[in-house]
Design a protein around this motif. Sequence first.
Motif, PDB file in Angstrom:
ATOM      1  N   LYS A  60       1.548   5.940   3.704  1.00 12.07           N
ATOM      2  CA  LYS A  60       2.039   4.683   3.161  1.00 12.07           C
ATOM      3  C   LYS A  60       1.501   3.594   4.080  1.00 12.07           C
ATOM      4  O   LYS A  60       2.083   3.303   5.117  1.00 12.07           O
ATOM      5  CB  LYS A  60       3.568   4.672   3.144  1.00 12.07           C
ATOM      6  CG  LYS A  60       4.192   5.772   2.288  1.00 12.07           C
ATOM      7  CD  LYS A  60       5.691   5.803   2.442  1.00 12.07           C
ATOM      8  CE  LYS A  60       6.312   6.878   1.563  1.00 12.07           C
ATOM      9  NZ  LYS A  60       7.771   6.967   1.733  1.00 12.07           N
ATOM     10  N   LYS A  61       0.383   3.014   3.736  1.00 15.20           N
ATOM     11  CA  LYS A  61      -0.237   2.116   4.689  1.00 15.20           C
ATOM     12  C   LYS A  61      -0.146   0.663   4.241  1.00 15.20           C
ATOM     13  O   LYS A  61      -0.207   0.333   3.056  1.00 15.20           O
ATOM     14  CB  LYS A  61      -1.685   2.498   4.938  1.00 15.20           C
ATOM     15  CG  LYS A  61      -2.618   2.356   3.758  1.00 15.20           C
ATOM     16  CD  LYS A  61      -4.031   2.722   4.194  1.00 15.20           C
ATOM     17  CE  LYS A  61      -5.019   2.518   3.053  1.00 15.20           C
ATOM     18  NZ  LYS A  61      -6.401   2.833   3.460  1.00 15.20           N
ATOM     19  N   LEU A  62       0.013  -0.187   5.244  1.00 13.21           N
ATOM     20  CA  LEU A  62      -0.085  -1.619   5.017  1.00 13.21           C
ATOM     21  C   LEU A  62      -1.564  -1.985   4.919  1.00 13.21           C
ATOM     22  O   LEU A  62      -2.415  -1.361   5.549  1.00 13.21           O
ATOM     23  CB  LEU A  62       0.564  -2.380   6.173  1.00 13.21           C
ATOM     24  CG  LEU A  62       2.079  -2.182   6.343  1.00 13.21           C
ATOM     25  CD1 LEU A  62       2.539  -2.776   7.669  1.00 13.21           C
ATOM     26  CD2 LEU A  62       2.838  -2.816   5.189  1.00 13.21           C
ATOM     27  N   LYS A  63      -1.848  -3.010   4.150  1.00 14.86           N
ATOM     28  CA  LYS A  63      -3.233  -3.448   3.983  1.00 14.86           C
ATOM     29  C   LYS A  63      -3.412  -4.789   4.692  1.00 14.86           C
ATOM     30  O   LYS A  63      -2.580  -5.681   4.546  1.00 14.86           O
ATOM     31  CB  LYS A  63      -3.556  -3.613   2.497  1.00 14.86           C
ATOM     32  CG  LYS A  63      -3.377  -2.340   1.681  1.00 14.86           C
ATOM     33  CD  LYS A  63      -3.514  -2.654   0.196  1.00 14.86           C
ATOM     34  CE  LYS A  63      -3.179  -1.431  -0.647  1.00 14.86           C
ATOM     35  NZ  LYS A  63      -3.178  -1.739  -2.090  1.00 14.86           N
ATOM     36  N   LEU A  64      -4.498  -4.900   5.428  1.00 13.08           N
ATOM     37  CA  LEU A  64      -4.797  -6.183   6.066  1.00 13.08           C
ATOM     38  C   LEU A  64      -5.032  -7.233   4.991  1.00 13.08           C
ATOM     39  O   LEU A  64      -5.903  -7.067   4.121  1.00 13.08           O
ATOM     40  CB  LEU A  64      -6.031  -6.076   6.941  1.00 13.08           C
ATOM     41  CG  LEU A  64      -5.828  -5.683   8.407  1.00 13.08           C
ATOM     42  CD1 LEU A  64      -7.168  -5.606   9.105  1.00 13.08           C
ATOM     43  CD2 LEU A  64      -4.917  -6.665   9.124  1.00 13.08           C
ATOM     44  N   ALA A  65      -4.244  -8.276   5.030  1.00  7.07           N
ATOM     45  CA  ALA A  65      -4.403  -9.361   4.057  1.00  7.07           C
ATOM     46  C   ALA A  65      -5.707 -10.106   4.330  1.00  7.07           C
ATOM     47  O   ALA A  65      -6.175 -10.190   5.470  1.00  7.07           O
ATOM     48  CB  ALA A  65      -3.225 -10.316   4.137  1.00  7.07           C
ATOM     49  N   ARG A  66      -6.285 -10.638   3.285  1.00  9.52           N
ATOM     50  CA  ARG A  66      -7.478 -11.488   3.429  1.00  9.52           C
ATOM     51  C   ARG A  66      -7.030 -12.940   3.325  1.00  9.52           C
ATOM     52  O   ARG A  66      -6.525 -13.368   2.290  1.00  9.52           O
ATOM     53  CB  ARG A  66      -8.497 -11.155   2.346  1.00  9.52           C
ATOM     54  CG  ARG A  66      -9.785 -11.968   2.441  1.00  9.52           C
ATOM     55  CD  ARG A  66     -10.837 -11.464   1.495  1.00  9.52           C
ATOM     56  NE  ARG A  66     -11.318 -10.138   1.888  1.00  9.52           N
ATOM     57  CZ  ARG A  66     -12.277  -9.497   1.245  1.00  9.52           C
ATOM     58  NH1 ARG A  66     -12.868 -10.043   0.192  1.00  9.52           N
ATOM     59  NH2 ARG A  66     -12.661  -8.305   1.651  1.00  9.52           N
ATOM     60  N   ASP A  91       0.334 -18.341   3.322  1.00 11.03           N
ATOM     61  CA  ASP A  91      -0.795 -17.886   2.514  1.00 11.03           C
ATOM     62  C   ASP A  91      -0.280 -17.014   1.364  1.00 11.03           C
ATOM     63  O   ASP A  91       0.439 -16.034   1.603  1.00 11.03           O
ATOM     64  CB  ASP A  91      -1.757 -17.078   3.386  1.00 11.03           C
ATOM     65  CG  ASP A  91      -3.087 -16.798   2.681  1.00 11.03           C
ATOM     66  OD1 ASP A  91      -3.059 -16.352   1.511  1.00 11.03           O
ATOM     67  OD2 ASP A  91      -4.136 -17.017   3.303  1.00 11.03           O
ATOM     68  N   PRO A  92      -0.613 -17.332   0.103  1.00  8.96           N
ATOM     69  CA  PRO A  92      -0.129 -16.523  -1.033  1.00  8.96           C
ATOM     70  C   PRO A  92      -0.644 -15.083  -1.025  1.00  8.96           C
ATOM     71  O   PRO A  92      -0.082 -14.228  -1.699  1.00  8.96           O
ATOM     72  CB  PRO A  92      -0.652 -17.285  -2.257  1.00  8.96           C
ATOM     73  CG  PRO A  92      -1.759 -18.146  -1.762  1.00  8.96           C
ATOM     74  CD  PRO A  92      -1.412 -18.496  -0.358  1.00  8.96           C
ATOM     75  N   GLY A  93      -1.697 -14.817  -0.245  1.00 13.18           N
ATOM     76  CA  GLY A  93      -2.228 -13.460  -0.163  1.00 13.18           C
ATOM     77  C   GLY A  93      -1.591 -12.615   0.918  1.00 13.18           C
ATOM     78  O   GLY A  93      -1.994 -11.474   1.151  1.00 13.18           O
ATOM     79  N   VAL A  94      -0.587 -13.161   1.599  1.00 21.59           N
ATOM     80  CA  VAL A  94       0.124 -12.435   2.667  1.00 21.59           C
ATOM     81  C   VAL A  94       1.543 -12.150   2.210  1.00 21.59           C
ATOM     82  O   VAL A  94       2.259 -13.055   1.776  1.00 21.59           O
ATOM     83  CB  VAL A  94       0.139 -13.261   3.980  1.00 21.59           C
ATOM     84  CG1 VAL A  94       1.007 -12.580   5.039  1.00 21.59           C
ATOM     85  CG2 VAL A  94      -1.278 -13.468   4.502  1.00 21.59           C
ATOM     86  N   ASP A  95       1.950 -10.866   2.307  1.00 21.57           N
ATOM     87  CA  ASP A  95       3.304 -10.476   1.896  1.00 21.57           C
ATOM     88  C   ASP A  95       4.251 -10.329   3.071  1.00 21.57           C
ATOM     89  O   ASP A  95       5.472 -10.446   2.904  1.00 21.57           O
ATOM     90  CB  ASP A  95       3.254  -9.130   1.156  1.00 21.57           C
ATOM     91  CG  ASP A  95       2.370  -9.187  -0.077  1.00 21.57           C
ATOM     92  OD1 ASP A  95       2.546 -10.122  -0.882  1.00 21.57           O
ATOM     93  OD2 ASP A  95       1.502  -8.303  -0.232  1.00 21.57           O
ATOM     94  N   CYS A  96       3.719 -10.041   4.263  1.00 16.38           N
ATOM     95  CA  CYS A  96       4.557  -9.795   5.432  1.00 16.38           C
ATOM     96  C   CYS A  96       3.697  -9.976   6.680  1.00 16.38           C
ATOM     97  O   CYS A  96       2.481 -10.164   6.574  1.00 16.38           O
ATOM     98  CB  CYS A  96       5.140  -8.380   5.381  1.00 16.38           C
ATOM     99  SG  CYS A  96       3.881  -7.083   5.192  1.00 16.38           S
TER     100      CYS A  96
END
Length: 778
Positions: free
Chosen positions: A630-636, A685-690
């Motif tokens: 279950k991996k987090l993804k680096l936001a762009r 940033d709208p592309g960042v969730d956490c």
Amino acid sequence: MKPYFDRIEKLFRTAEKKDRSFFLEHEVYNVLKELGIRTPDFLFVEKGKEVKKDELSSIRSPKVVIKIVSPYIFHKSDVGGVKLVSKNVREVNQTIQKMLKNVPENCIRWSGQRRNQKGLPSISLDQVKKGILGVLVCEEVDFEKVGFGSELLMGLRSTREFGPVLTVGIGGVDVEFLHKKLRLGKASSIASVHLFQKKDIPKMLKSLAFYDKLTGVYRGRKPLISSKELENIYQKFQRLGRYFSPFNNQSEYVIEEAEVNPFVVSEKKLVPLDGTCRFSRKHKKSRLRPLEQIHHLLHPRTLAIIGVSEKMNTGHIILNNVLRQGFSKSRIYVVKPGVSEMEGCPCVPSVSEIPQCVDLFILAVSADQSYKVMREAVEMEKARSAIIISGGIGEKAGTYSLEKDIKSLLESGRKKGKKTPVVNGGNCLGIYSRPGKYDTTFIPKYKLYHPPRKDVFPSKLAYISQSGAFMISRMSKIPYIDPVYAISVGNQIDLSIPDYLNYLRRKEEVQIIAVYVEGFLPSEGLTFVRTAQEMVREGKKILVYKAGRSQEGQNATSTHTASVAGNYRVTRWMLEQSGVILADSLLEFENNIRNLCFLKDKPIKGSRVGLISNAGFECVIMSDNLENEKKLKLARFSPQTMKKLSQVLEPLGIDRLQDIKNPLDVTPVADDLTFSCCVQLILEDPGVDCAVVSPVPMTPAMQTLETSPYHKENVTQKGSIALRLVDVFRKTDKPFVVNIDSGVLYNPMAELLEKSGVPTFRRCDEAVKFLRQFCFQR
């Protein structure tokens, strides 16, 4: 009932008539045939009989495998009980006669060696001979031999806590070695037959080490088997387990254990080469409990207590704790002969003279008095719920009958239609209920919170703990988080952990449940997992610490709260599949309680994470820890965010030192304002969730120390990085965690963040792990 299940039940009855609760290998093949699984051609030849030519001609291979058939011989090859011969009637019959003569003597020699090594009991030649029922003549199956992954294991096992579980994985003679060395989920997969659906099977199988080798193109070789064939066999085993399950009322039997090891690939089909099966008659058990009465237990309007001494005993401490929480004295009855009142509460001389059926009855008497008091309460219909504090019920020899008597008393009362209480305990520390305005724990408050708690964090937390001491230890360590409920269940004579979990599912004021469990009652592990799955889907957070992981730990639980820990490997797998957060350590459990409470109002919108630090090594380590199943993804970062970050970093020249990217390294040059502005921009940033925010506090550019004559810093001063991060946390709706990777000098900074409700860690890998768990418990 499907016709093949009817026919399989007849096979069980036939074996049962022969005083067997197990199948022989050829009987296992008959079960598999009924399921539509291809088996080797075979003949069972009873001891004393010979193979006939027309019978042998029904086997398709030019050679046959002859196996000894005995319920007491497990390692057939070691005692000469397996031979490969030509399909010739004379040679086959000669081999059978030699095998029947030699195997018993070989067994005696082999068992003697084993006995000397492991202290096993002796076995006589007559016993071995009597146990041999005949031989099995089987087709020599020509199968794909491709090394690792050529042989598979598939098996069912009925577990005490979860019912039937289905295991699939790498098989063969080295199965135990491989499964110890390879991680669960790679060498093998475990799943409850009642929990997964057909759509879940492909994902489950694809994670296993053998899958790609068998179903894919491997080194130019075409697939040996289709994924559909694997899924089909798996689903057939699932159906078998579901039907012959303790929870299926259609069947008279339960499969205790059934295993094929190995399955091999032959002509693009999975074919079994050996199999075992044990079964039992189903025992019907009823556990009738009016669970709606849990509401009276946790929100009583009236209560009674017995066992209060005029001196400060356990009962008196409980009475004081109840009153301290604000429960009205006029609605408490103390059962105490010869006294008119205690602590301002009216007293009555006996249980029978309690003037009404109270919502809650607290028993703070000795174990040997508990049954008598409960019997009177049930017969006189004096309570809707009860808490039995008493220890020594069902925990050691001589007290099991007392527990059994109380259970029988409750069951009898309910069958008769009497107002019978639901019971929490025995051997419990009690219950704390904030909305119920009571606390029945027998720990004086000055032992938990001294001086009295200030700035209590309003939580949506509930504890459910099999150990009262474990529960109050956590509450003592996190004194500023006041739970809605803290429930110590003890021995679970009546109410169990899943009962409370199901009740809390409907309580909006509870969003986080922290559970300590040593062992579930029979079948209740499955109930817990089913309930937990639904609650996680609904957005609630469930955190579990499972004790009794080692054999020593399992032995200790039986003398602690009369529980059986069960198989930890199975339990862990089930809990993880349900979506709960499973803590590996006490520290992790405590940190997760604290930080789940802090993030209770931060919705999870995705797994795109922003990382920021003022140290390059932290950016690297945080990135490393994103990788997991279950991996987090680096936001762009968006172009707009990149531009704004560059503008913020430009005055200090940081934009010339580092590229603007994720993870963002702002270097030790960044001051309080610069660092906090970057955090805010990343979260906007709208592309960042956490986000994970990690300011290494040793930099002289930030206010990170408490006041001292040796420097001019002040972490509590307006504008410090800590207070700025608190402000950002309160304004954003996105979850983020802070890491303060440093020594004791920076404890005040970490404590300031924590007491302000900001999730704070002292190692960046722990911070990333928590955020990953938080984001994926959805």
